[in-house]
Write a protein that holds these residues in place. Structure first.
Motif, short mmCIF file in Angstrom:
data_model
loop_
_atom_site.label_atom_id
_atom_site.label_comp_id
_atom_site.label_asym_id
_atom_site.label_seq_id
_atom_site.Cartn_x
_atom_site.Cartn_y
_atom_site.Cartn_z
N UNK A 218 -7.76 -10.39 0.17
CA UNK A 218 -6.88 -9.64 -0.28
C UNK A 218 -7.24 -9.15 -1.86
N UNK A 219 -7.45 -10.14 -2.73
CA UNK A 219 -7.96 -9.53 -4.07
C UNK A 219 -8.99 -8.56 -4.18
N UNK A 220 -9.97 -8.78 -3.16
CA UNK A 220 -11.29 -7.99 -3.12
C UNK A 220 -10.73 -6.63 -2.39
N UNK A 221 -9.87 -6.57 -1.67
CA UNK A 221 -9.44 -5.30 -1.11
C UNK A 221 -8.65 -4.69 -2.13
N UNK A 222 -7.71 -5.11 -2.69
CA UNK A 222 -6.95 -4.61 -3.83
C UNK A 222 -7.74 -3.96 -4.94
N UNK A 223 -8.92 -4.65 -5.23
CA UNK A 223 -9.85 -4.25 -6.18
C UNK A 223 -10.71 -3.24 -5.91
N UNK A 224 -11.09 -2.99 -4.51
CA UNK A 224 -11.84 -2.00 -4.09
C UNK A 224 -11.07 -0.93 -3.54
N UNK B 160 -5.69 11.50 0.47
CA UNK B 160 -4.69 10.94 -0.73
C UNK B 160 -5.36 9.69 -1.26
N UNK B 161 -4.98 9.85 -2.64
CA UNK B 161 -5.59 8.73 -3.29
C UNK B 161 -4.43 7.48 -3.26
N UNK B 162 -4.89 6.48 -2.56
CA UNK B 162 -3.80 5.31 -2.14
C UNK B 162 -3.60 4.53 -3.42
N UNK B 163 -2.42 3.74 -3.46
CA UNK B 163 -2.10 2.70 -4.38
C UNK B 163 -2.00 1.29 -3.74
N UNK B 164 -2.95 0.37 -4.17
CA UNK B 164 -2.84 -0.88 -3.40
C UNK B 164 -2.59 -2.04 -4.53
N UNK B 165 -1.68 -2.88 -4.34
CA UNK B 165 -1.49 -3.89 -5.26
C UNK B 165 -0.62 -5.11 -4.48
N UNK B 166 -0.58 -6.23 -5.18
CA UNK B 166 -0.02 -7.50 -4.80
C UNK B 166 1.64 -6.88 -4.45
N UNK B 167 2.09 -7.27 -3.32
CA UNK B 167 3.71 -6.97 -2.99
C UNK B 167 4.51 -7.94 -3.90
N UNK B 168 5.52 -7.36 -4.31
CA UNK B 168 6.59 -8.19 -5.24
C UNK B 168 7.66 -8.54 -4.49
N UNK B 169 8.30 -9.89 -4.41
CA UNK B 169 9.39 -10.19 -3.56
C UNK B 169 10.28 -9.15 -3.59
N UNK B 170 11.18 -8.87 -2.63
CA UNK B 170 12.25 -7.93 -2.65
C UNK B 170 13.40 -8.57 -3.51
N UNK C 247 0.96 -1.04 0.11
CA UNK C 247 0.23 0.07 0.04
C UNK C 247 0.79 1.25 -0.10
N UNK C 248 0.73 2.17 -1.01
CA UNK C 248 1.58 3.21 -1.04
C UNK C 248 0.67 4.70 -1.07
N UNK C 249 1.51 5.48 -1.11
CA UNK C 249 1.01 7.10 -1.05
C UNK C 249 0.19 7.20 0.27
N UNK C 250 0.34 6.61 1.14
CA UNK C 250 -0.50 6.90 2.59
C UNK C 250 -0.25 8.08 3.25
N UNK D 193 6.42 8.15 9.61
CA UNK D 193 5.77 7.15 8.39
C UNK D 193 6.45 7.64 7.23
N UNK D 194 6.65 6.73 6.28
CA UNK D 194 7.46 6.69 4.86
C UNK D 194 6.43 6.83 3.79
N UNK D 195 5.31 6.70 4.17
CA UNK D 195 3.97 6.71 3.33
C UNK D 195 3.70 5.41 2.55
N UNK D 196 4.29 4.50 2.99
CA UNK D 196 3.73 3.05 2.75
C UNK D 196 3.97 2.06 3.59
N UNK D 197 3.12 0.83 3.31
CA UNK D 197 3.06 -0.25 4.40
C UNK D 197 2.90 -1.60 3.57
N UNK D 198 2.62 -2.52 4.35
CA UNK D 198 2.31 -3.87 3.87
C UNK D 198 1.17 -4.66 4.86
#
Length: 89
Positions: free
Chosen positions: A54-60, A69-79, A5-8, A41-46
């Motif tokens: 998770x899929x429903x939360x990402x979509x909604x 702020x308009x947040x961005x929500x997506x599946x996290x990629x491995x580091x 989750x970014x742009x928090x 806060x650095x403005x993002x989280x997990x």
């Protein structure tokens, strides 16, 4: 599933993140990433939760307004692994 989750907003807390995602299902863990020196806060989280929730939360929630702020929500990629520089010489 691990969600990025970014742009928090900088006043957004881990508790706020948990509350936001708990309406979609059980939250296994949630964490707003903070600066290790200032603790701000650095403005993002997990968030970690079951795949279906998770899929429903990402979509909604992707693009939704939170804390002004308009947040961005997506599946996290491995580091990604950082290249080792010990073999350069």
């Amino acid at each position: 599933m691990n969600i990025f989750v970014s742009n928090l907003g900088y006043s957004f807390t881990t508790e706020d993140l948990t509350d936001l995602f708990s309406t979609y299902g059980a939250v296994d863990s949630a964490r707003v990433i903070t600066d290790k020196f200032t603790k701000q806060s650095r403005g993002f989280g997990f968030v970690e939760m079951s795949d279906d929730a998770a899929m429903k939360a990402i979509k909604d929630l992707n693009g939704s307004m939170q804390d002004g702020r308009s947040i961005k929500v997506m599946e996290a990629r491995p580091k990604e692994e950082k290249p080792s520089y010990s073999n350069r010489w």
